[in-house]
Design an enzyme around this catalytic site. Sequence first.
Site, PDB file in Angstrom:
ATOM      1  N   ASP A   1      -3.237   4.454  -2.284  1.00  0.00           N
ATOM      2  CA  ASP A   1      -4.622   4.820  -1.376  1.00  0.00           C
ATOM      3  C   ASP A   1      -5.134   6.167  -2.248  1.00  0.00           C
ATOM      4  OD1 ASP A   1      -5.999   4.466   0.825  1.00  0.00           O
ATOM      5  OD2 ASP A   1      -5.111   6.521   1.802  1.00  0.00           O
TER       6      ASP A   1
ATOM      7  N   GLU B   1      -6.810   3.076  -5.881  1.00  0.00           N
ATOM      8  CA  GLU B   1      -8.152   3.572  -5.215  1.00  0.00           C
ATOM      9  C   GLU B   1      -8.730   4.561  -5.550  1.00  0.00           C
ATOM     10  OE1 GLU B   1     -10.084   3.469  -0.738  1.00  0.00           O
ATOM     11  OE2 GLU B   1      -8.219   4.572  -1.180  1.00  0.00           O
TER      12      GLU B   1
ATOM     13  N   ASP C   1       0.709  -1.428   0.152  1.00  0.00           N
ATOM     14  CA  ASP C   1      -0.230  -0.072   0.042  1.00  0.00           C
ATOM     15  C   ASP C   1       0.783   1.335  -0.091  1.00  0.00           C
ATOM     16  OD1 ASP C   1      -2.433   1.177   0.202  1.00  0.00           O
ATOM     17  OD2 ASP C   1      -3.219  -0.547   1.460  1.00  0.00           O
TER      18      ASP C   1
ATOM     19  N   HIS D   1     -11.396  -3.731   2.932  1.00  0.00           N
ATOM     20  CA  HIS D   1     -11.093  -3.541   4.584  1.00  0.00           C
ATOM     21  C   HIS D   1     -12.212  -2.263   4.943  1.00  0.00           C
ATOM     22  CE1 HIS D   1      -8.488  -0.700   2.428  1.00  0.00           C
ATOM     23  NE2 HIS D   1      -8.550   0.004   3.308  1.00  0.00           N
ATOM     24  N   ASP D   2     -12.587  -1.535   3.818  1.00  0.00           N
ATOM     25  CA  ASP D   2     -13.724  -0.600   4.206  1.00  0.00           C
ATOM     26  C   ASP D   2     -15.102  -0.664   4.043  1.00  0.00           C
ATOM     27  OD1 ASP D   2     -11.626   1.349   4.846  1.00  0.00           O
ATOM     28  OD2 ASP D   2     -11.257   1.822   2.694  1.00  0.00           O
TER      29      ASP D   2
END
Length: 528
Positions: free
Chosen positions: A197, A264, A95, A325-326
């Site tokens: 990200d 993302e 990430d 994860h969100d």
Amino acid sequence: MWWKEAVIYQIYPRSFQDTNGDGIGDLEGVRRRLPYLKNLGVDAIWLSPFYKSPMKDFGYDVADYTEVDPIFGTLENFKALLAEAHALGLRVLVDLVPNHTSDQHPWFLESRSSRDNPKRNWYVWADPGPDGGPPNNWQSFFGGPAWTLDEGTGQYYLHQFLPEQPDLNWRNPEVREAIYEVMRFWLRLGVDGFRVDVLWLLAEDLLLRDEPGNPDWRPGMWDRGRHLHLFTEDQPETYAYVREMRYVLDQFSEPGRERVMVGEIYLPFPQLVRYYQAGCHLPFNFHLIFRGLPDWRPENLARIVEEYESLLTPWDWPNWVLGNHDQPRLASRLGEAQARVAATLLFTLRGTPTWYYGDEIGMVNGEIRWERVQDPAALRQKGRLGEHGLPPGRDPERTPMQWDASPYAGFSSVEPWLPVNPDYPERNVALQEKDPRSMLSLVRRLIALRKDPGLLYGAYRTYQARGGVYAYLRGEGWLVALNLTDKEKALDLPKGGRVVLSTHLDREEEVGDRLHLRPDEGVVVRLD
């Protein structure tokens, strides 16, 4: 390109495997579980942040981009993980968090020390508004203004997330070069690419103009939705930054060892696909999550796929995601039976799929009470209850991986940082590995089947999207039929063939010109 044929598996390291008995997953835990991932059939792993951090947002507040936080281990642990993954033929993506740092990062500590510090312009600073308040009406993703006043220097700094996550000023070439050097550090170690990200947020309006109101917003909706984000999202300058990042990656690429950028990006398709042209290999396509799962009907799914496919050029490679994860767990959204159908969809559509840890055993959202809440976004809404009378936030989809029926699901020897889901004695890897009809067995079969060239590269064409059945053709030789209902359905086929896989894992048979689907069943047919 390896990433076109790959299945990417997202690991949230805090919740994957604890090896040092502190209740938090670590890099050594990931290394020890690599054989499981190899056996599952995935080709690449994406590790959520493990950098040195105060953990205000669990690693997405980076205090040092080139150091491993001690709770996850050491840089040597990462090197060992990387070497073993490569030995097993697994790629490793890490990430990259380039939009913001921790407020404890040395860059920000310098920046806020005085208005004339050389790093002052490394972050976005602005004078107070005419009323002495924030410079404009921009709102944070986590609630409240996106600005915090620094008493020492009398200016506000921008943070699109927590106040402890100040936004970097990407207009400053020194900032960009510093981030590119971070990329080079990890690329020199041998990583195979980055998941970047909030890629679409790197730039914001130079004039810091107020954002207009959203006419569709209603009380009770997400507070940030009050405005249309014309000046904080998807700014034209972002494409130039993406091109520069791609140039860094290309400097380390070679045939068969291309370094990949996964971005993302939460945007509508017409805006999303522009990031291909900017140089992002795989701009994350979340539309199955946000448009498909809430409206699980054949007509809607076909509309999503067709719109996406219609906007891609011959040089663009699609990708699909069902969880991360969100977002709430797949099995919690659809139920276990339709989660199997959804997995069949993900692995048989054209493009690279990304899979979230634990979804292969049908893990469901954990029930996290207020006294165990960890998510900072939820803690900022203390007292408010969300779905099912539980606190809001992202903790439910981040509970520890359920490896076996031993205490704490084989994740740790002590109480984990988040409670293990109570269903772990009946839902875990060890049990499902022994069950040839388990969700785990299905996912393994789907991943293996996807390696067929027709399913990898064959064109997509909708065959039927009505009456509860969504069916499509892949290339000339494959048909996928998904019954999205709990009723029996039938589908006329273009020609005969053979059912090679059913979500029930109890059916391989020749079929004529009519296919019968049981409730909640998806099948893959090899056409004659």
